[in-house]
Write a protein that holds these residues in place. Structure first.
Motif, mmCIF file in Angstrom:
data_model
loop_
_atom_site.group_PDB
_atom_site.id
_atom_site.type_symbol
_atom_site.label_atom_id
_atom_site.label_comp_id
_atom_site.label_asym_id
_atom_site.label_seq_id
_atom_site.Cartn_x
_atom_site.Cartn_y
_atom_site.Cartn_z
ATOM 1 N N GLU A 191 30.296 -45.941 -1.261
ATOM 2 C CA GLU A 191 29.049 -46.658 -1.502
ATOM 3 C C GLU A 191 28.144 -45.939 -2.510
ATOM 4 O O GLU A 191 27.172 -46.519 -2.986
ATOM 5 C CB GLU A 191 28.317 -46.891 -0.184
ATOM 6 C CG GLU A 191 29.078 -47.839 0.733
ATOM 7 C CD GLU A 191 28.333 -48.161 2.008
ATOM 8 O OE1 GLU A 191 27.162 -47.759 2.141
ATOM 9 O OE2 GLU A 191 28.926 -48.818 2.870
ATOM 10 N N SER B 228 28.800 -54.185 5.494
ATOM 11 C CA SER B 228 27.647 -53.485 4.940
ATOM 12 C C SER B 228 27.787 -53.328 3.425
ATOM 13 O O SER B 228 26.820 -53.498 2.689
ATOM 14 C CB SER B 228 27.527 -52.109 5.599
ATOM 15 O OG SER B 228 26.555 -51.330 4.959
ATOM 16 N N TYR B 229 28.975 -53.007 2.956
ATOM 17 C CA TYR B 229 29.244 -52.869 1.524
ATOM 18 C C TYR B 229 28.990 -54.185 0.806
ATOM 19 O O TYR B 229 28.392 -54.213 -0.255
ATOM 20 C CB TYR B 229 30.698 -52.436 1.334
ATOM 21 C CG TYR B 229 31.082 -51.977 -0.060
ATOM 22 C CD1 TYR B 229 31.095 -50.638 -0.382
ATOM 23 C CD2 TYR B 229 31.469 -52.882 -1.030
ATOM 24 C CE1 TYR B 229 31.452 -50.199 -1.656
ATOM 25 C CE2 TYR B 229 31.843 -52.476 -2.305
ATOM 26 C CZ TYR B 229 31.834 -51.132 -2.615
ATOM 27 O OH TYR B 229 32.183 -50.714 -3.852
ATOM 28 N N ILE C 144 27.863 -47.797 -5.902
ATOM 29 C CA ILE C 144 27.437 -49.197 -5.912
ATOM 30 C C ILE C 144 26.252 -49.418 -6.852
ATOM 31 O O ILE C 144 26.264 -50.349 -7.654
ATOM 32 C CB ILE C 144 27.093 -49.681 -4.482
ATOM 33 C CG1 ILE C 144 28.356 -49.751 -3.635
ATOM 34 C CG2 ILE C 144 26.422 -51.039 -4.528
ATOM 35 C CD1 ILE C 144 28.094 -50.122 -2.194
ATOM 36 N N GLN D 205 32.717 -52.657 5.701
ATOM 37 C CA GLN D 205 32.922 -53.555 4.574
ATOM 38 C C GLN D 205 31.852 -54.645 4.540
ATOM 39 O O GLN D 205 31.415 -55.053 3.467
ATOM 40 C CB GLN D 205 34.319 -54.172 4.620
ATOM 41 C CG GLN D 205 35.415 -53.181 4.245
ATOM 42 C CD GLN D 205 36.799 -53.753 4.436
ATOM 43 O OE1 GLN D 205 37.091 -54.405 5.428
ATOM 44 N NE2 GLN D 205 37.670 -53.493 3.484
ATOM 45 N N THR E 210 36.340 -48.538 1.745
ATOM 46 C CA THR E 210 35.401 -48.596 2.864
ATOM 47 C C THR E 210 36.094 -49.054 4.138
ATOM 48 O O THR E 210 35.724 -48.640 5.235
ATOM 49 C CB THR E 210 34.230 -49.547 2.532
ATOM 50 O OG1 THR E 210 33.625 -49.092 1.325
ATOM 51 C CG2 THR E 210 33.179 -49.546 3.614
ATOM 52 N N GLY F 164 36.247 -49.756 -4.155
ATOM 53 C CA GLY F 164 35.306 -49.200 -3.175
ATOM 54 C C GLY F 164 35.296 -49.968 -1.872
ATOM 55 O O GLY F 164 35.262 -49.371 -0.798
ATOM 56 N N ILE F 165 35.350 -51.296 -1.951
ATOM 57 C CA ILE F 165 35.358 -52.071 -0.697
ATOM 58 C C ILE F 165 36.670 -51.871 0.046
ATOM 59 O O ILE F 165 36.702 -51.858 1.279
ATOM 60 C CB ILE F 165 35.044 -53.556 -0.924
ATOM 61 C CG1 ILE F 165 34.622 -54.183 0.401
ATOM 62 C CG2 ILE F 165 36.213 -54.310 -1.504
ATOM 63 C CD1 ILE F 165 33.830 -55.436 0.260
#
Length: 166
Positions: free
Chosen positions: A121, A163-164, A124, A161, A76, A72-73
């Motif tokens: 996101e 923010s992630y 998460i 990223q 992103t 996911g990152i």
């Protein structure tokens, strides 16, 4: 004549005995199969439960959840590059203590499980809940370090990223 009838009676009796033995064997086989079905029922029900779920609902392994967060990152930051995948595999081999093939399998399963997400996101919350329940504080710190390494794999960390990571 009565000798011939006695022979036919004896053959008939033997035939009936053989038929009853074969029916008993067939009945025992059916009972054995039914016992096998009953013994496999819990495993079959767990499989059906998982088979009816899709995407992130299937994930119950914290390493798989961590792989989804790592992927996911990487997503992103834009398109997942070969450097991102190599960084993810490298971190999994190093931190999860698995071989390269198992790391590739975890990455593939993470890609499949998270393929339906329009926004990386979205997964998460579910993944972090699963991870937080099963990992120690030290392992959570290692996961945070892994996320930072993957975020910087292609040389830059984007605001998305950051923010992630937060």
């Amino acid at each position: 004549m009565h000798v011939i009838l006695a022979i036919f009676r004896a053959l008939g009796a033997i035939g009936v005995i053989v038929w009853r033995i074969s029916m008993a064997i067939q009945g025992a086989r059916v009972i054995g199969e039914a016992a096998g079905e009953v013994a496999n029922l819990p495993r079959k029900m767990r499989f059906r439960s998982k088979a009816n779920r899709k995407g992130l609902a299937v994930v119950d392994d914290p390493r798989e959840a961590a792989a989804i967060l790592l992927l996911g990152i990487a997503r992103t930051g834009g398109e997942v590059t070969a450097e991102d995948k190599a960084a993810i595999r490298g971190e999994m081999v190093r931190r999860f203590e698995v071989d390269e093939a198992r790391a590739e399998e975890l990455l593939s399963r993470a890609a499949w499980a998270s393929s339906g997400l329009s926004n990386p996101e979205d997964g998460i919350a579910r993944m972090t809940n699963l991870i937080a329940q099963r990992l120690s504080p030290r392992e959570l710190g290692e996961l945070a370090a892994m996320l930072e390494v993957v975020a910087a794999a292609d040389g830059r960390v984007s605001p998305a990223q950051d923010s992630y990571l937060a």
